[in-house]
Design an enzyme around this catalytic site. Structure first.
Site, PDB file in Angstrom:
ATOM      1  N   GLU A  63     -22.388  -4.310 -24.843  1.00  0.00           N
ATOM      2  CA  GLU A  63     -23.147  -5.557 -24.662  1.00  0.00           C
ATOM      3  C   GLU A  63     -22.378  -6.660 -25.344  1.00  0.00           C
ATOM      4  OE1 GLU A  63     -27.015  -5.518 -26.502  1.00  0.00           O
ATOM      5  OE2 GLU A  63     -27.441  -3.608 -25.529  1.00  0.00           O
ATOM      6  N   ASP A  88     -32.969 -12.663 -33.755  1.00  0.00           N
ATOM      7  CA  ASP A  88     -31.896 -12.046 -34.518  1.00  0.00           C
ATOM      8  C   ASP A  88     -32.002 -12.282 -36.013  1.00  0.00           C
ATOM      9  OD1 ASP A  88     -30.089 -10.724 -32.592  1.00  0.00           O
ATOM     10  OD2 ASP A  88     -30.054 -12.715 -31.691  1.00  0.00           O
TER      11      ASP A  88
END
Lengths: 256, 398
Positions: A46, A57
């Protein structure tokens, strides 16, 4: 056949999916990291498209995003870097990122560029499921892109079934309620959640992500899914590395 | 808050959109919480029991209705008729508390025991810490590191009220980043915690919910203006817009009264073209931030641009989706007011009327010289907050 689908048909178990941020640690490292990950034995990759406001995140990936943006990474530059990666790169490659930079690039234009460079799938965590189904799915399909959806311990069974019905490739099973980079490992609560999802049963294989960081947590995850995704732990290796080729290889080989 | 809403072209749609703006662009980790809220907010807030509790607190705790004050000397100066809606007289010193009272009552009914919030100028943080103290709930406030420095009195107030103030150290270290951190906190604490967003931003249903809680402002303006002038409709309603909660409240019940001109004052910073500005409608284009599609200041690559304003509460690179729709539809007119213009207006109101406004609010006052309103026209300015928190900045310009 889409490389992601093909991978899970050939190899239903112990798939290692590695995430890295495009343009990190250096702007031009993208192709090198891809190549070394493949040689070292990663099964999928990814590539994160950095964003100024990555709300899902934790600090590690936030920092890598900021550093990559400061160095000049953009969606446009990433496509330029990826152009020509096939056929040398045989792994399934996904792009992961937030929806706004994709919208600004233009959804159709973005998907077309993905197809041209050989991207197999997308993970856009803040793209609403209903918007995908009604507005984007037909475009993604036209360019052979699979969209991967996340589920969490709080996702209802009905919603998991909807996601399973309307997506292909794999389902990204977020291990715990957290942003990326949590240090929890695989707990007893998580095992109950994995077992519950496994018993449903679903069309799509699952990969477990968030909190997977080493051989032990990878092995634990593989008992409950078709493999696992490592992101923040790999970014930490990249951040500290003096020799990317050597450090990436030993990181991957230690896990698999 | 009005229990029964008539459907207008400016109301939010079933799917959470105002025209092309709005929606819920959130990661799956937030979906269950936001969905729980979406499914319940209308039913809970429409219940007689909730309405009674909300109205009691607005009256006895917040001090509503706030006065609608005819500012005679200001009116003389601009040769027109100016009313000030005195939200600065609300408990805690700004309109923000209208929303936090509503949301804390809602949080209790959703069985949430902990509250997280973001704050820019600190007014929303104080208003949140206040209602958390009132209800005995744990309170965590994220505030940009830069804002912590420039709004020190509000940081002290939040602490005194028992809240934990956590600095947001990422990005521009202002409101945008405090919002990111509050969202991350909610992702990490998905049960028991309610996120009290302070403006008409965020994923649906937040923009609609916050606008409804703030709509008490225009509900009162209508009644008060009718009593004072014989008509409930002014010619102009002016409010400042960062995310846009006080403007949403001041505009709400006038949205369908097309004779009423709605005017939004954005923070022009050093000037729209200076590179140091927060004038979103002048500098932005459609994009997604903090869970909704709206107008957003961003680079060609879709990275969010760090804004600038002298006023922490307007220092935000987006506006709420309702305002984006009002802008897009031409229903509201937007002005970009510079830092310097706002300072002049703050000094002017202080000297003419004996009211020290917040720096945010001063931007709304700065529209007056541009307006060229006739003497017989009626202007309502939403005086959204008081200026005590900004004394340090004001003292530098005395």
């Amino acid at each position: 056949m889409n490389r992601i689908v093909e991978l899970f048909q050939k190899q239903p178990e112990r798939n290692l999916n590695v995430y890295f941020t495009a343009g990190f640690p250096n702007l031009a490292d993208t192709r090198l990291i891809l190549r070394v990950l493949q040689e070292a034995g990663a099964d999928l990759v990814e590539i994160g498209m950095p964003y100024s406001d990555p709300v899902a995140d934790g600090e590690t990936i936030q920092d890598s995003n900021q550093q990559a943006l400061a160095a000049g990474m953009s969606v446009k530059l990433l496509f330029e870097q990826l152009r020509g990666m096939r056929p040398a790169i045989k792994l399934p490659v996904l792009l992961m990122g937030y929806i706004n930079p994709v919208m600004q690039f233009g959804i159709e234009n973005f998907c077309k560029s993905c197809q041209e460079v050989g991207i197999d799938g997308l993970i856009l965590p803040d793209m609403p499921f209903d918007v995908y189904v009604e507005d984007y799915k037909a475009i993604f399909d036209r360019y052979g892109l699979l969209n991967i959806f996340l589920i969490t311990p709080q996702t209802s069974e009905a919603r998991i079934r909807q996601i399973d019905e309307r997506s292909d490739g794999f389902i990204y099973m977020v291990s715990s309620a957290s942003v990326t980079g949590s240090q929890t490992g695989v707990t007893h609560d998580m095992e109950a959640y994995f077992a519950r999802v496994n018993a449903m049963p679903l069309r799509n294989p699952r990969l477990i992500g968030f909190g997977i960081k080493d051989r032990a947590t990878f092995n634990q995850a593989c008992q409950h899914a078709s493999g696992a995704i490592i992101g923040s732990a790999f970014i930490r290796v990249l951040a500290e590395s003096q020799d990317l080729e050597k450090d990436i290889t030993s990181f991957v080989q230690n896990i698999k | 808050m009005t229990a029964i809403q008539t459907k207008s072209v400016f109301s939010v749609s079933e799917r959470g959109y105002y025209g092309q703006f709005g929606g819920a662009y959130i990661p799956e980790m937030l979906y269950p919480n936001v969905e729980e809220l979406r499914q319940n907010y209308l039913t809970i807030t429409a219940s007689a029991e909730f309405q009674a509790a909300y109205e009691d607190l607005l009256r006895d705790y917040v001090g509503r209705p706030t006065p609608l004050y005819l500012a005679q000397r200001l009116s003389e100066k601009y040769n027109t008729t100016i009313y000030l809606k005195r939200e600065d007289l609300c408990h805690t010193g700004a309109h923000k508390v209208n929303n936090t009272v509503g949301q804390i009552l809602l949080a209790k009914r959703l069985n949430k025991h902990k509250i997280v919030a973001e704050t820019g100028a600190g007014q929303h943080g104080v208003a949140t810490a206040t209602v958390c103290a009132l209800m005995g709930m744990e309170c965590i406030i994220y505030m940009g590191e830069i804002d912590i420095k420039r709004q020190a009195p509000n940081v002290a107030r939040m602490k005194m009220l028992g809240a934990e103030v956590r600095p947001a150290m990422s990005g521009s270290k202002t409101l945008k980043d405090a919002t990111n951190e509050a969202m991350r906190h909610w992702i990490n604490h998905p049960t028991n915690t309610h996120y009290i967003i302070g403006s008409v931003v965020g994923p649906h249903p937040y923009p609609d919910m916050v606008a409804r809680f703030q709509s008490v402002i225009s509900e009162e303006i209508k009644k008060q203006l009718l009593a004072k002038t014989g008509t409930e409709l002014p010619d102009y309603v002016i409010a400042c817009v960062g995310g846009g909660s006080n403007a949403a409240g001041a505009f709400y019940h006038f949205l369908d009264d097309l004779s009423v001109k709605l005017i939004a004052a954005e923070a022009g910073g050093h000037g729209v073209l200076s590179g140091l500005s927060a004038a979103t409608t002048f500098l932005g284009k459609p994009g997604v931030l903090h869970g909704s599609r709206s107008i957003l200041m961003q680079t060609e690559d879709g990275q969010v641009v760090e804004p600038h304003s002298i006023s922490a509460g307007l220092d935000y690179p987006g506006i709420g989706p309702l305002h984006a729709h009002l802008w897009d539809a031409g229903r509201a007119e937007f002005y970009a007011i510079t830092d310097d213009e706002a300072l002049v207006s703050a000094m002017e109101l202080s000297k003419l009327e004996g009211i020290i406004p917040a720096l945010e609010t001063a931007h709304a006052l700065s529209v007056l010289p541009y307006l060229k309103a006739a003497p017989n026209e009626t202007i309502v300015i939403n005086l959204s907050g008081r200026g005590d928190k900004d004394l340090e900045t004001y003292m530098k310009h005395l």
